[in-house]
Design a protein around this motif. Sequence first.
Motif, PDB file in Angstrom:
ATOM      1  N   GLY A   1      -3.928  -4.297  11.943  1.00 56.96           N
ATOM      2  CA  GLY A   1      -3.063  -3.654  10.959  1.00 56.96           C
ATOM      3  C   GLY A   1      -2.053  -4.585  10.310  1.00 56.96           C
ATOM      4  N   SER A   2      -2.101  -5.880  10.652  1.00 57.05           N
ATOM      5  CA  SER A   2      -1.099  -6.802  10.106  1.00 57.05           C
ATOM      6  C   SER A   2      -1.462  -7.295   8.704  1.00 57.05           C
ATOM      7  CB  SER A   2      -0.884  -7.982  11.053  1.00 57.05           C
ATOM      8  OG  SER A   2      -2.093  -8.661  11.281  1.00 57.05           O
ATOM      9  N   GLY A   3      -2.649  -6.928   8.213  1.00 57.02           N
ATOM     10  CA  GLY A   3      -2.985  -7.277   6.832  1.00 57.02           C
ATOM     11  C   GLY A   3      -3.947  -8.451   6.694  1.00 57.02           C
ATOM     12  N   LYS A   4      -4.599  -8.827   7.787  1.00 56.77           N
ATOM     13  CA  LYS A   4      -5.507  -9.980   7.749  1.00 56.77           C
ATOM     14  C   LYS A   4      -6.698  -9.733   6.816  1.00 56.77           C
ATOM     15  CE  LYS A   4      -6.284  -9.722  12.234  1.00 56.77           C
ATOM     16  NZ  LYS A   4      -5.536  -8.484  12.497  1.00 56.77           N
ATOM     17  N   SER A   5      -7.347  -8.583   6.999  1.00 57.31           N
ATOM     18  CA  SER A   5      -8.513  -8.281   6.161  1.00 57.31           C
ATOM     19  C   SER A   5      -8.106  -8.140   4.702  1.00 57.31           C
ATOM     20  CB  SER A   5      -9.196  -6.995   6.634  1.00 57.31           C
ATOM     21  OG  SER A   5      -9.672  -7.160   7.940  1.00 57.31           O
ATOM     22  N   THR A   6      -6.954  -7.533   4.474  1.00 56.87           N
ATOM     23  CA  THR A   6      -6.462  -7.380   3.104  1.00 56.87           C
ATOM     24  C   THR A   6      -6.282  -8.750   2.453  1.00 56.87           C
ATOM     25  OG1 THR A   6      -5.345  -5.344   3.750  1.00 56.87           O
ATOM     26  CG2 THR A   6      -4.602  -6.394   1.714  1.00 56.87           C
TER      27      THR A   6
ATOM     28  N   TYR B   1       0.860  -1.176   0.000  1.00 52.84           N
ATOM     29  CA  TYR B   1       0.000   0.000   0.000  1.00 52.84           C
ATOM     30  C   TYR B   1       0.893   1.221   0.000  1.00 52.84           C
ATOM     31  CZ  TYR B   1      -4.484  -2.260   0.889  1.00 52.84           C
ATOM     32  OH  TYR B   1      -5.625  -2.998   0.780  1.00 52.84           O
TER      33      TYR B   1
HETATM   34  P1  ADP Z   1      -5.971  -6.073   9.765  1.00 52.80           P
HETATM   35  O1  ADP Z   1      -7.214  -6.629   9.181  1.00 52.80           O
HETATM   36  O2  ADP Z   1      -4.963  -7.134  10.120  1.00 52.80           O
HETATM   37  O3  ADP Z   1      -6.210  -5.164  10.919  1.00 52.80           O
HETATM   38  P2  ADP Z   1      -5.793  -4.577   7.279  1.00 52.80           P
HETATM   39  O4  ADP Z   1      -5.633  -5.585   6.203  1.00 52.80           O
HETATM   40  O5  ADP Z   1      -7.137  -3.999   7.462  1.00 52.80           O
HETATM   41  O6  ADP Z   1      -5.224  -5.189   8.648  1.00 52.80           O
HETATM   42  O7  ADP Z   1      -4.841  -3.319   7.020  1.00 52.80           O
HETATM   43  C1  ADP Z   1      -3.458  -3.420   7.082  1.00 52.80           C
HETATM   44  C2  ADP Z   1      -2.814  -2.100   6.768  1.00 52.80           C
HETATM   45  O8  ADP Z   1      -3.020  -1.764   5.417  1.00 52.80           O
HETATM   46  C3  ADP Z   1      -3.328  -0.958   7.605  1.00 52.80           C
HETATM   47  O9  ADP Z   1      -2.235  -0.241   8.100  1.00 52.80           O
HETATM   48  C4  ADP Z   1      -4.144  -0.126   6.651  1.00 52.80           C
HETATM   49  O10 ADP Z   1      -3.998   1.249   6.933  1.00 52.80           O
HETATM   50  C5  ADP Z   1      -3.544  -0.452   5.305  1.00 52.80           C
HETATM   51  N1  ADP Z   1      -4.592  -0.429   4.272  1.00 52.80           N
HETATM   52  C6  ADP Z   1      -5.648  -1.257   4.211  1.00 52.80           C
HETATM   53  N2  ADP Z   1      -6.412  -0.980   3.135  1.00 52.80           N
HETATM   54  C7  ADP Z   1      -5.818   0.088   2.502  1.00 52.80           C
HETATM   55  C8  ADP Z   1      -6.124   0.860   1.339  1.00 52.80           C
HETATM   56  N3  ADP Z   1      -7.195   0.577   0.594  1.00 52.80           N
HETATM   57  N4  ADP Z   1      -5.279   1.864   1.009  1.00 52.80           N
HETATM   58  C9  ADP Z   1      -4.192   2.135   1.762  1.00 52.80           C
HETATM   59  N5  ADP Z   1      -3.855   1.449   2.859  1.00 52.80           N
HETATM   60  C10 ADP Z   1      -4.651   0.446   3.247  1.00 52.80           C
END
Ligand code: ADP
Length: 349
Positions: free
Chosen positions: A37-42, A11
């Motif tokens: 913030g570790s990227g699980k949802s991503t 990102y």
């Molecule tokens: P988790 O689900 O483990 O808490 P996320 O996958 O939601 O983590 O997000 C991981 C990191 O990626 C966060 O720091 C978030 O700010 C960043 N992030 C997530 N989606 C986006 C996006 N669409 N654009 C920029 N940064 C993003």
Amino acid sequence: MLTVENIYKDYENQPLLKGVSFEVKGGETVCLLGRSGSGKSTLLRIIAGIESSKSGRVLWNGKDLQGVPVHQRQFGFMFQDYALFPHLSVLENVSFGLKMQGMGKEERTARAHSALEQVNMGPFAQRWVTELSGGEQQRVALARSLAPQPRLLMLDEPLGALDRTLREQLMQELREVLHQTQIPTIYVTHDQEEAFTIGDRLILLNQGKIVQEGSPQQVYDFPKNSWVAAFLGLTNLVKGTVVEEKSPVVETALGSFVVKPPLDFALAPGSPVTLLIRPQAAEIRKTIDAEQNLITVFVKDCVYLGAAYRIQVEAQNQMQLDLLVSQPVEIGETILIYFKKEYLTCLEG
Ligand code: ADP
Ligand code: MG
């Protein structure tokens, strides 16, 4: 079977996922654990096809899903903020997605009823969702993701928004439902208790990589490194150096300790390790009756827990340890503690 292969994601030029690979087999519930913030949802969004990765592949039964749109992947999704439609009944909420797929009324009603049965919400079919408690809404949301009979289910911190009592109750229910349905599931959480209750297998994500993978017991008994141990709430961690490999001995600022041999790595003399002292390692001694595994500590707190006493002590170098002992000790006393080696684990690095 789902295969996630070497996924990279950035990102804004910041690496988030740095080569993540794992599999989910038939009938299995895998818990993906990591800090916020570790990227699980991503990672889930990449698997679902909502988001693209920089590189790497997502495969189903060996077939690359590149180019397969979200709705054709047959993956079910449930987010933390599962929005139910407030102007629809429970049954209509559950069958809504099926209607969008063009399924006939009779079939989608039957499917929705059966999904509601699966989550023990059968009798609530005609209620308005606004009449339901938080826990009941949660179950309706789960029924909604089960209704299309997905071949993979992804739950993203489904209990995150609930209070503790409700969470514990729903944790047990989710565990039962997921085992009954036998749908392979990825369950994302940052809560280790949830992961231990629900997961057949745990995957721990930290700094863009999978740090450890295994059954809850494997992970708990043999945490891969001090990050995993700390994440699991195991806080008595002491830096040390291996001095003997056979019947291993580790030298630390607290003294030298005979430890349990590690499962899958050699303790080469001279190599740095982190010693994990489990709370139940402690035994109170009256005299210095051993050359190793014995330390002097200052008692800072002692709490009766019923089956044992939890004591907080300070050892050399102001190091704090949390221990469990079978008898009470006085706060302010200096005592001798012996550590049983079967509760002393060595971690890499
Ligand atoms: P988790 O689900 O483990 O808490 P996320 O996958 O939601 O983590 O997000 C991981 C990191 O990626 C966060 O720091 C978030 O700010 C960043 N992030 C997530 N989606 C986006 C996006 N669409 N654009 C920029 N940064 C993003
Ligand atoms: Mg998330």
